[in-house]
Design an enzyme around this catalytic site. Structure first.
Site, PDB file in Angstrom:
ATOM      1  N   LYS A  16       0.839  -1.202   0.000  1.00 16.48           N
ATOM      2  CA  LYS A  16       0.000   0.000   0.000  1.00 16.48           C
ATOM      3  C   LYS A  16       0.881   1.262   0.000  1.00 16.48           C
ATOM      4  O   LYS A  16       2.090   1.171   0.234  1.00 16.48           O
ATOM      5  CB  LYS A  16      -0.908  -0.038   1.232  1.00 16.48           C
ATOM      6  CG  LYS A  16      -1.899  -1.221   1.238  1.00 16.48           C
ATOM      7  CD  LYS A  16      -2.717  -1.234   2.534  1.00 16.48           C
ATOM      8  CE  LYS A  16      -3.747  -2.347   2.557  1.00 16.48           C
ATOM      9  NZ  LYS A  16      -4.530  -2.357   3.809  1.00 16.48           N
ATOM     10  N   TYR A  56     -12.263  -3.887  -3.609  1.00 15.42           N
ATOM     11  CA  TYR A  56     -12.832  -4.322  -2.326  1.00 15.42           C
ATOM     12  C   TYR A  56     -14.248  -4.888  -2.452  1.00 15.42           C
ATOM     13  O   TYR A  56     -14.713  -5.562  -1.550  1.00 15.42           O
ATOM     14  CB  TYR A  56     -12.778  -3.206  -1.287  1.00 15.42           C
ATOM     15  CG  TYR A  56     -11.416  -3.139  -0.620  1.00 15.42           C
ATOM     16  CD1 TYR A  56     -10.993  -4.142   0.254  1.00 15.42           C
ATOM     17  CD2 TYR A  56     -10.529  -2.110  -0.891  1.00 15.42           C
ATOM     18  CE1 TYR A  56      -9.741  -4.122   0.844  1.00 15.42           C
ATOM     19  CE2 TYR A  56      -9.263  -2.066  -0.300  1.00 15.42           C
ATOM     20  CZ  TYR A  56      -8.884  -3.077   0.564  1.00 15.42           C
ATOM     21  OH  TYR A  56      -7.647  -3.061   1.154  1.00 15.42           O
ATOM     22  N   ARG A 121      -1.005 -14.570   4.475  1.00 15.28           N
ATOM     23  CA  ARG A 121      -1.744 -13.916   5.573  1.00 15.28           C
ATOM     24  C   ARG A 121      -0.973 -14.053   6.886  1.00 15.28           C
ATOM     25  O   ARG A 121      -0.925 -13.134   7.686  1.00 15.28           O
ATOM     26  CB  ARG A 121      -3.137 -14.536   5.749  1.00 15.28           C
ATOM     27  CG  ARG A 121      -4.150 -14.160   4.697  1.00 15.28           C
ATOM     28  CD  ARG A 121      -4.517 -12.702   4.645  1.00 15.28           C
ATOM     29  NE  ARG A 121      -5.334 -12.225   5.726  1.00 15.28           N
ATOM     30  CZ  ARG A 121      -6.116 -11.140   5.657  1.00 15.28           C
ATOM     31  NH1 ARG A 121      -6.182 -10.433   4.529  1.00 15.28           N
ATOM     32  NH2 ARG A 121      -6.792 -10.731   6.675  1.00 15.28           N
ATOM     33  N   THR A 127      -5.322  -7.722  10.923  1.00 14.95           N
ATOM     34  CA  THR A 127      -5.754  -6.389  10.473  1.00 14.95           C
ATOM     35  C   THR A 127      -5.589  -5.318  11.555  1.00 14.95           C
ATOM     36  O   THR A 127      -5.118  -4.221  11.275  1.00 14.95           O
ATOM     37  CB  THR A 127      -7.247  -6.433  10.054  1.00 14.95           C
ATOM     38  OG1 THR A 127      -7.465  -7.571   9.226  1.00 14.95           O
ATOM     39  CG2 THR A 127      -7.640  -5.179   9.318  1.00 14.95           C
ATOM     40  N   ARG A 138       2.925  -6.624   9.588  1.00  8.72           N
ATOM     41  CA  ARG A 138       2.134  -5.602  10.283  1.00  8.72           C
ATOM     42  C   ARG A 138       2.548  -5.478  11.745  1.00  8.72           C
ATOM     43  O   ARG A 138       2.546  -4.378  12.301  1.00  8.72           O
ATOM     44  CB  ARG A 138       0.645  -5.927  10.149  1.00  8.72           C
ATOM     45  CG  ARG A 138       0.120  -5.723   8.716  1.00  8.72           C
ATOM     46  CD  ARG A 138      -1.297  -6.230   8.578  1.00  8.72           C
ATOM     47  NE  ARG A 138      -1.915  -5.932   7.296  1.00  8.72           N
ATOM     48  CZ  ARG A 138      -3.110  -6.378   6.934  1.00  8.72           C
ATOM     49  NH1 ARG A 138      -3.822  -7.143   7.773  1.00  8.72           N
ATOM     50  NH2 ARG A 138      -3.623  -6.074   5.762  1.00  8.72           N
ATOM     51  N   ASN A 158      -1.521  -0.083   7.166  1.00  5.71           N
ATOM     52  CA  ASN A 158      -0.923  -1.360   7.578  1.00  5.71           C
ATOM     53  C   ASN A 158      -0.094  -2.038   6.484  1.00  5.71           C
ATOM     54  O   ASN A 158      -0.058  -3.241   6.373  1.00  5.71           O
ATOM     55  CB  ASN A 158      -1.994  -2.301   8.153  1.00  5.71           C
ATOM     56  CG  ASN A 158      -3.144  -2.542   7.184  1.00  5.71           C
ATOM     57  OD1 ASN A 158      -3.100  -2.068   6.066  1.00  5.71           O
ATOM     58  ND2 ASN A 158      -4.143  -3.287   7.616  1.00  5.71           N
ATOM     59  N   HIS A 161      -1.842  -5.186   1.564  1.00  3.25           N
ATOM     60  CA  HIS A 161      -3.092  -5.920   1.395  1.00  3.25           C
ATOM     61  C   HIS A 161      -2.723  -7.337   0.993  1.00  3.25           C
ATOM     62  O   HIS A 161      -1.814  -7.530   0.190  1.00  3.25           O
ATOM     63  CB  HIS A 161      -3.950  -5.308   0.280  1.00  3.25           C
ATOM     64  CG  HIS A 161      -5.025  -6.259  -0.179  1.00  3.25           C
ATOM     65  ND1 HIS A 161      -6.197  -6.424   0.515  1.00  3.25           N
ATOM     66  CD2 HIS A 161      -5.054  -7.146  -1.207  1.00  3.25           C
ATOM     67  CE1 HIS A 161      -6.922  -7.356  -0.084  1.00  3.25           C
ATOM     68  NE2 HIS A 161      -6.243  -7.820  -1.133  1.00  3.25           N
ATOM     69  N   GLU A 172      -9.230 -11.297  -7.201  1.00  2.00           N
ATOM     70  CA  GLU A 172      -8.322 -10.143  -7.138  1.00  2.00           C
ATOM     71  C   GLU A 172      -7.194 -10.252  -8.170  1.00  2.00           C
ATOM     72  O   GLU A 172      -6.817  -9.252  -8.779  1.00  2.00           O
ATOM     73  CB  GLU A 172      -7.743 -10.025  -5.719  1.00  2.00           C
ATOM     74  CG  GLU A 172      -8.810  -9.629  -4.705  1.00  2.00           C
ATOM     75  CD  GLU A 172      -8.303  -9.512  -3.277  1.00  2.00           C
ATOM     76  OE1 GLU A 172      -9.097  -9.115  -2.416  1.00  2.00           O
ATOM     77  OE2 GLU A 172      -7.118  -9.834  -3.016  1.00  2.00           O
TER      78      GLU A 172
HETATM   79  P1  ADP Z   1      -7.366  -7.092   5.758  1.00  2.00           P
HETATM   80  O1  ADP Z   1      -6.600  -6.067   4.957  1.00  2.00           O
HETATM   81  O2  ADP Z   1      -6.572  -7.585   6.934  1.00  2.00           O
HETATM   82  O3  ADP Z   1      -7.933  -8.213   4.927  1.00  2.00           O
HETATM   83  P2  ADP Z   1     -10.096  -5.975   5.849  1.00  2.00           P
HETATM   84  O4  ADP Z   1     -10.336  -6.646   4.531  1.00  2.00           O
HETATM   85  O5  ADP Z   1     -11.062  -6.236   6.957  1.00  2.00           O
HETATM   86  O6  ADP Z   1      -8.623  -6.316   6.404  1.00  2.00           O
HETATM   87  O7  ADP Z   1     -10.031  -4.404   5.660  1.00  2.00           O
HETATM   88  C1  ADP Z   1      -9.341  -3.847   4.562  1.00  2.00           C
HETATM   89  C2  ADP Z   1      -8.473  -2.692   5.005  1.00  2.00           C
HETATM   90  O8  ADP Z   1      -9.311  -1.645   5.472  1.00  2.00           O
HETATM   91  C3  ADP Z   1      -7.523  -2.972   6.170  1.00  2.00           C
HETATM   92  O9  ADP Z   1      -6.316  -3.580   5.777  1.00  2.00           O
HETATM   93  C4  ADP Z   1      -7.300  -1.575   6.697  1.00  2.00           C
HETATM   94  O10 ADP Z   1      -6.323  -0.871   5.944  1.00  2.00           O
HETATM   95  C5  ADP Z   1      -8.651  -0.906   6.469  1.00  2.00           C
HETATM   96  N1  ADP Z   1      -9.524  -0.928   7.651  1.00  2.00           N
HETATM   97  C6  ADP Z   1     -10.223  -1.976   8.131  1.00  2.00           C
HETATM   98  N2  ADP Z   1     -10.953  -1.619   9.192  1.00  2.00           N
HETATM   99  C7  ADP Z   1     -10.729  -0.303   9.403  1.00  2.00           C
HETATM  100  C8  ADP Z   1     -11.199   0.691  10.346  1.00  2.00           C
HETATM  101  N3  ADP Z   1     -12.046   0.408  11.322  1.00  2.00           N
HETATM  102  N4  ADP Z   1     -10.740   1.936  10.250  1.00  2.00           N
HETATM  103  C9  ADP Z   1      -9.890   2.268   9.294  1.00  2.00           C
HETATM  104  N5  ADP Z   1      -9.420   1.408   8.366  1.00  2.00           N
HETATM  105  C10 ADP Z   1      -9.821   0.151   8.408  1.00  2.00           C
HETATM  106 MG    MG Z   2      -9.402  -8.226   3.462  1.00  2.00          MG
END
Ligand code: ADP
Ligand code: MG
Length: 203
Positions: A16, A56, A121, A127, A138, A158, A161, A172
């Site tokens: 990212k 997404y 992962r 996350t 992370r 973080n 992705h 994806e």
């Molecule tokens: P991951 O990336 O671990 O698969 P998710 O798919 O749940 O997580 O969410 C996508 C991305 O959205 C996260 O990596 C993070 O950057 C962002 N994100 C998720 N939840 C929040 C939140 N509550 N506030 C801000 N950003 C968030």
């Molecule tokens: Mg995700």
């Protein structure tokens, strides 16, 4: 070529904008590479907000799952979530993600290997940065939290992705890469990782 063997599993990783700005491209690649995964596609892209939304929402369940995960994280900490609607929560997250991802270049990659989705992962970490294990990308490089990101009205920064499931990975990869941008090739280390007969090492 018979590609049903587990070693052909593929997953999508995106470094990212914060990962690029913090000069962590090499560090991130190193961690997946040294686990034995094979890089089969890579490119730098400046995503548009439309691309981020499309990415997404490839999984029609993403909004529901992400919203629920988020509201649950509040409850697990003994906090009251801002409201009880998971879709509303993930729509807010998506708005923040669009700004975050479209702020600069990202590096999209496809990694291949046995259990690629779950291994990536595991190396990436959870996350919520406050809970991601030390030793994960992370866990080692992020100082952020759901709360801080929510208070400051921005996405969690973080670094990477990574696809969450095999189904998500397929969607994806197809979204980010054309077939001809992915390379089928053999690495010498593949023999040590996957061959059942490893005789022939000694001369
Ligand atoms: P991951 O990336 O671990 O698969 P998710 O798919 O749940 O997580 O969410 C996508 C991305 O959205 C996260 O990596 C993070 O950057 C962002 N994100 C998720 N939840 C929040 C939140 N509550 N506030 C801000 N950003 C968030
Ligand atoms: Mg995700």
């Amino acid at each position: 070529m018979n590609k049903t063997h587990a070693k052909y599993e593929r997953t999508l990783v995106i470094i990212k904008p914060d990962g690029i700005q913090r000069s962590l491209i090499g560090e991130v690649i190193k961690r997946y590479e040294r686990a034995g995964l094979k890089l089969v596609g890579i490119k730098m892209v400046v995503p548009t907000q439309e691309m981020v939304e499309a990415h997404y929402t490839l999984d029609p369940e993403w909004k529901k799952k992400t919203g629920e995960k988020n509201l649950q994280a509040y409850r697990d900490k003994g906090l009251t979530p801002p409201h009880d609607d998971p879709i509303k929560q993930s729509e807010m997250i998506l708005m923040k993600l669009k700004k975050y991802f479209a702020s600069g270049p990202v590096v999209a990659m496809v990694w291949q290997g046995a259990h690629a989705v779950s291994v990536v992962r595991k190396i990436t970490g959870g996350t919520e940065p406050m809970l991601s294990d030390v030793g994960t990308i992370r866990g080692d490089y992020v100082i952020d939290s759901y709360k801080l990101a929510d208070d400051d009205v921005r996405a969690i920064r973080n670094i990477v992705h990574a696809s969450g499931t095999i189904t998500e990975a397929k969607l994806e990869i197809d979204y980010w890469f054309k077939k001809e941008e992915l390379v089928d090739y053999r690495l010498l280390v593949d023999a040590m990782l996957y061959d059942t007969d490893i005789s022939g090492i000694l001369e």
